[in-house]
Design a protein around this motif. Sequence first.
Motif, PDB file in Angstrom:
ATOM      1  N   UNK A  82       0.827  -1.202   0.000  1.00  0.00           N
ATOM      2  CA  UNK A  82       0.000   0.000   0.000  1.00  0.00           C
ATOM      3  C   UNK A  82       0.865   1.258   0.000  1.00  0.00           C
ATOM      4  N   UNK A  83       0.344   2.309  -0.638  1.00  0.00           N
ATOM      5  CA  UNK A  83       1.102   3.559  -0.732  1.00  0.00           C
ATOM      6  C   UNK A  83       1.487   4.101   0.640  1.00  0.00           C
ATOM      7  N   UNK A  84       0.568   4.007   1.620  1.00  0.00           N
ATOM      8  CA  UNK A  84       0.858   4.554   2.946  1.00  0.00           C
ATOM      9  C   UNK A  84       2.022   3.824   3.599  1.00  0.00           C
ATOM     10  N   UNK A  85       2.120   2.498   3.388  1.00  0.00           N
ATOM     11  CA  UNK A  85       3.240   1.746   3.944  1.00  0.00           C
ATOM     12  C   UNK A  85       4.561   2.216   3.331  1.00  0.00           C
ATOM     13  N   UNK A  86       4.532   2.470   2.015  1.00  0.00           N
ATOM     14  CA  UNK A  86       5.736   2.959   1.346  1.00  0.00           C
ATOM     15  C   UNK A  86       6.133   4.334   1.879  1.00  0.00           C
ATOM     16  N   UNK A  89       7.583   4.014   5.324  1.00  0.00           N
ATOM     17  CA  UNK A  89       8.941   3.482   5.259  1.00  0.00           C
ATOM     18  C   UNK A  89       9.952   4.548   4.905  1.00  0.00           C
ATOM     19  N   UNK A  90       9.625   5.366   3.919  1.00  0.00           N
ATOM     20  CA  UNK A  90      10.530   6.437   3.505  1.00  0.00           C
ATOM     21  C   UNK A  90      10.646   7.510   4.577  1.00  0.00           C
ATOM     22  N   UNK A  91       9.538   7.802   5.260  1.00  0.00           N
ATOM     23  CA  UNK A  91       9.572   8.812   6.326  1.00  0.00           C
ATOM     24  C   UNK A  91      10.419   8.343   7.506  1.00  0.00           C
ATOM     25  N   UNK A  96      14.707   3.111  -0.179  1.00  0.00           N
ATOM     26  CA  UNK A  96      13.928   2.528  -1.262  1.00  0.00           C
ATOM     27  C   UNK A  96      12.998   1.466  -0.683  1.00  0.00           C
ATOM     28  N   UNK A  97      12.083   0.984  -1.520  1.00  0.00           N
ATOM     29  CA  UNK A  97      11.001   0.123  -1.048  1.00  0.00           C
ATOM     30  C   UNK A  97      10.660  -0.854  -2.167  1.00  0.00           C
ATOM     31  N   UNK A  98      10.787  -2.167  -1.918  1.00  0.00           N
ATOM     32  CA  UNK A  98      10.467  -3.181  -2.912  1.00  0.00           C
ATOM     33  C   UNK A  98       9.431  -4.137  -2.327  1.00  0.00           C
ATOM     34  N   UNK A  99       8.348  -4.375  -3.083  1.00  0.00           N
ATOM     35  CA  UNK A  99       7.250  -5.202  -2.592  1.00  0.00           C
ATOM     36  C   UNK A  99       7.452  -6.670  -2.980  1.00  0.00           C
ATOM     37  N   UNK A 100       7.227  -7.557  -2.002  1.00  0.00           N
ATOM     38  CA  UNK A 100       7.257  -9.001  -2.281  1.00  0.00           C
ATOM     39  C   UNK A 100       5.972  -9.413  -2.999  1.00  0.00           C
TER      40      UNK A 100
END
Length: 227
Positions: A82-86, A89-91, A96-100
């Motif tokens: 989900x966008x909010x999780x990304x 994570x960045x905040x 960077x952020x990679x989804x399984x």
Amino acid sequence: MRALVVDDEKLIVKGLKFNLEQEGYEVDCAYDGQEAVDLAKENEYDIILLDLMLPVFDGYEVCQQVREFSDVPIVMLTAKGEDMDKILGLEYGADDYITKPFNILEVKARIKAITRRNKKKVQVEETAKVIEAGDLRLEVEAKRLYIKDEEIRLTVKEFDILKLLAEHPGKLYSREDLLNIIWGSHYPGDARTVDVNIRRLREKIEENPAKPTYIQTKWGMGYYFQG
């Protein structure tokens, strides 16, 4: 190059470890958040691959704690997309952020891109070679220290201790760590040598050595630099 892989799924850790080792990395592994933070404190990494859903501390908490003492690049690997999780994570400090489920080739490409950016950043910082904190200015290449623009004379060991601590603000070094790094593992003296040099260094750089601004003591554990 050294990497830390953090995930409670052992098959994922095994796969990432294998692929990173094929790229020439030395790889450490952690299976919960506490272990990850401990390893990040004890070692210098070029990249951390961090799962979000972890025992003890989750990925957000690990990221937040690591950012208190290190700027190591962090890539979050998680089943949450989900966008909010990304954004979270960045905040919290992820780079960077990679989804399984992820493609290992994509992971490798992201790692290479991030490490390239980080190397450029380090090179820029090394070109300047000046560390400033409060009234303190350390000119690393010239081996000169100024407090309120007044040059302070240091011995070689005093300078080396200050440089090491100031280059890694917030990172805790035990007396044994400092003895091994500054004097070498074969030095015949003991950890009291470190205490003596820290005391002399504080007398030269601190306005009140009894209540230091820069070189802090964590009782029973060691010393760290407060920028």
